[in-house]
Design an enzyme around this catalytic site. Structure first.
Site, PDB file in Angstrom:
ATOM      1  N   TRP A   1      34.563  32.335  39.421  1.00  0.00           N
ATOM      2  CA  TRP A   1      35.279  33.608  39.247  1.00  0.00           C
ATOM      3  C   TRP A   1      36.640  33.292  38.626  1.00  0.00           C
ATOM      4  CZ3 TRP A   1      38.801  36.066  43.333  1.00  0.00           C
ATOM      5  CH2 TRP A   1      39.093  37.391  43.015  1.00  0.00           C
ATOM      6  N   ASP A  32      34.068  30.776  49.787  1.00  0.00           N
ATOM      7  CA  ASP A  32      34.532  32.119  49.424  1.00  0.00           C
ATOM      8  C   ASP A  32      33.344  33.080  49.473  1.00  0.00           C
ATOM      9  OD1 ASP A  32      35.946  34.291  48.590  1.00  0.00           O
ATOM     10  OD2 ASP A  32      35.920  33.746  46.474  1.00  0.00           O
ATOM     11  N   LYS A  83      33.015  44.823  48.797  1.00  0.00           N
ATOM     12  CA  LYS A  83      31.703  45.209  48.243  1.00  0.00           C
ATOM     13  C   LYS A  83      30.738  45.616  49.344  1.00  0.00           C
ATOM     14  CE  LYS A  83      33.491  42.251  45.201  1.00  0.00           C
ATOM     15  NZ  LYS A  83      34.114  42.461  43.932  1.00  0.00           N
TER      16      LYS A  83
HETATM   17  C1  LMR Z   1      34.438  40.797  40.171  1.00  0.00           C
HETATM   18  O1  LMR Z   1      34.208  39.569  40.116  1.00  0.00           O
HETATM   19  O2  LMR Z   1      34.120  41.563  39.269  1.00  0.00           O
HETATM   20  C2  LMR Z   1      35.073  41.366  41.395  1.00  0.00           C
HETATM   21  O3  LMR Z   1      35.274  40.385  42.336  1.00  0.00           O
HETATM   22  C3  LMR Z   1      36.273  42.182  41.105  1.00  0.00           C
HETATM   23  C4  LMR Z   1      37.465  41.370  40.732  1.00  0.00           C
HETATM   24  O4  LMR Z   1      38.503  41.535  41.381  1.00  0.00           O
HETATM   25  O5  LMR Z   1      37.401  40.566  39.793  1.00  0.00           O
END
Ligand code: LMR
Length: 406
Positions: free
Chosen positions: A131, A212, A247
């Site tokens: 991420w 996480d 979520k």
């Molecule tokens: C995502 O990965 O789209 C979500 O976790 C929202 C974000 O804050 O990036």
């Protein structure tokens, strides 16, 4: 005074949300941000949450005081029970330090600051890819961040051998960030057997795991998705666990999550909790009340908890149905079976299409379909009304450029 301030290019995920909202095209489809939408394209208020709101409304007369730095005690207790239900002994021995946080991101930030202070020389390793915000949060806290091999682009699965070989080379007390389920962005998860191997290596090499968890229950089911937490707790390893309720309770705006640190003893947990409180105080003093109250009401009531778990299961099933439906539609209109097989093999809210950032741009500009630049799609943005158009656009793009590599 501020002439020298650098221009902010925008966030790779959140800025897309703004562009999507400003897009006037009727047929637009949002497959970018990890936001759950139902079959009608609406982000739901979960029934269990709606009922909890009524409960709180009836009690609405209490003054709005500061919460403790570590958050609402009853919420913290519920979070521990939920996450460590299958390993009650760690909880019973008071070996877990848990605090309420501002969503999962807040938990990551407090964890990052805590680690930077306790292990200033440790380097943090994230999966390649991860991420985007992981890198921003951890480098922002002053930690040095590097990647470990994770995703095999040609198979669309975990590059397990390289991952393990790499983890085995790390210096002791290196920090390893892992996704217990529903890997973001790839949707490629470790199997239970692979988790066992990872845990063994973490232990042998004396590494610091940081899990996480934002999508518990979106992969194979609530209990199944908790396998990594359960086995890591049982293994006796000390580790950090950030969790988000955004979520899985559809409570994005309430910013509600937690950070748990599983320690070796009660005494250690008390020391850690003290430092976590100090870190919170330095960052934002104490967390907000409402989201934690809602979750506390749901989790402390057997019927509401059942209600919520059933709704969570419906969300999971819908996303899986969309995976299968998109794959079936692609095959129906002539796509190569193997090229898009990753859709039905990957898990959770996301899949990694292998589309290049140029292809993602074309999808947005020519077809009004929004993906993250990395090629990640959010399955929850699909529904019966848009799936055919998305499949056609994917196929057109693949045929045009023939570069989908998965
Ligand atoms: C995502 O990965 O789209 C979500 O976790 C929202 C974000 O804050 O990036």
């Amino acid at each position: 005074m501020f002439n020298h301030i650098e221009n902010y290019a925008g966030d790779p995920i959140l800025s897309l949300m703004e562009s999507f909202n400003n897009d006037a095209r009727f047929e637009k489809v949002n497959l970018s941000i990890g936001l759950y939408s139902d079959e009608n394209g609406v982000t739901p208020i979960m029934d269990a949450v709606a009922k909890a709101k009524l409960v709180l409304k009836a009690l609405n007369n209490s003054p709005s005081l500061y919460l403790p730095m570590s958050g609402m005690p009853s919420y913290v207790k519920q979070v521990q029970q939920l996450l460590f239900e299958s390993t009650p002994s760690a909880q019973a021995q008071n070996k877990i330090a848990t605090i309420q946080t501002l969503g999962g991101s807040g938990a990551l930030k407090i964890g990052a600051d805590f680690l930077k202070k306790s292990y200033p020389n440790s380097k943090l390793y994230v999966s390649d890819p991860t991420w985007d915000n992981h890198i921003a949060i951890f480098t922002g806290a002053g930690l040095e961040v590097a990647y470990y091999p994770y995703f095999n682009k040609s198979t669309g699965t975990v590059d397990f051998k390289n991952m393990i070989d790499f983890l085995e080379t790390l210096d002791e007390k290196s920090i390893v960030l892992l996704h217990p389920c529903c890997h973001n962005p790839t949707g490629a998860d470790l199997s239970n057997v692979q988790w066992d191997v990872v845990i063994r290596v973490l232990k042998e090499k004396n590494l610091i795991p940081f899990l996480d968890l934002a999508y518990l229950g979106f992969g194979d089911g609530f209990e199944e998705d908790a396998y990594a937490i359960k086995s890591m707790t049982q293994s006796g390893l000390s580790f950090l666990l950030s969790n988000s309720f955004s979520k899985i309770f559809s409570l994005y705006g309430e910013r509600v999550g937690a950070l748990s640190i599983i320690c070796g003893s009660e005494q250690e947990a008390n020391l850690v909790l003290g430092q976590l409180k100090a870190t919170v105080r330095k960052n934002y003093s104490s967390p907000p009340t409402y989201g934690a109250q809602l979750i506390d009401v749901v989790l402390s009531n057997i019927e509401l908890k059942r209600n919520w778990l059933d709704e969570l299961e419906c969300m999971r099933t819908r996303m899986n149905t969309m995976r299968t439906a998109l794959y079936a539609q692609l095959i129906k209109i002539g796509a190569d079976k193997n090229k898009f097989k990753f859709l039905i093999e990957q898990k959770g809210m996301f899949s990694y299409t292998g589309f290049t950032s140029q292809q993602v741009k074309t999808l947005r500009e020519e077809f009004a379909i929004y993906l993250v630049a990395s090629g990640r799609i959010c399955l929850a943005g699909l529904n019966r009304n848009n799936i055919k158009r998305v499949a056609e656009a994917f196929l057109t793009l693949t045929e045009k450029t023939n570069t989908v590599s998965i």
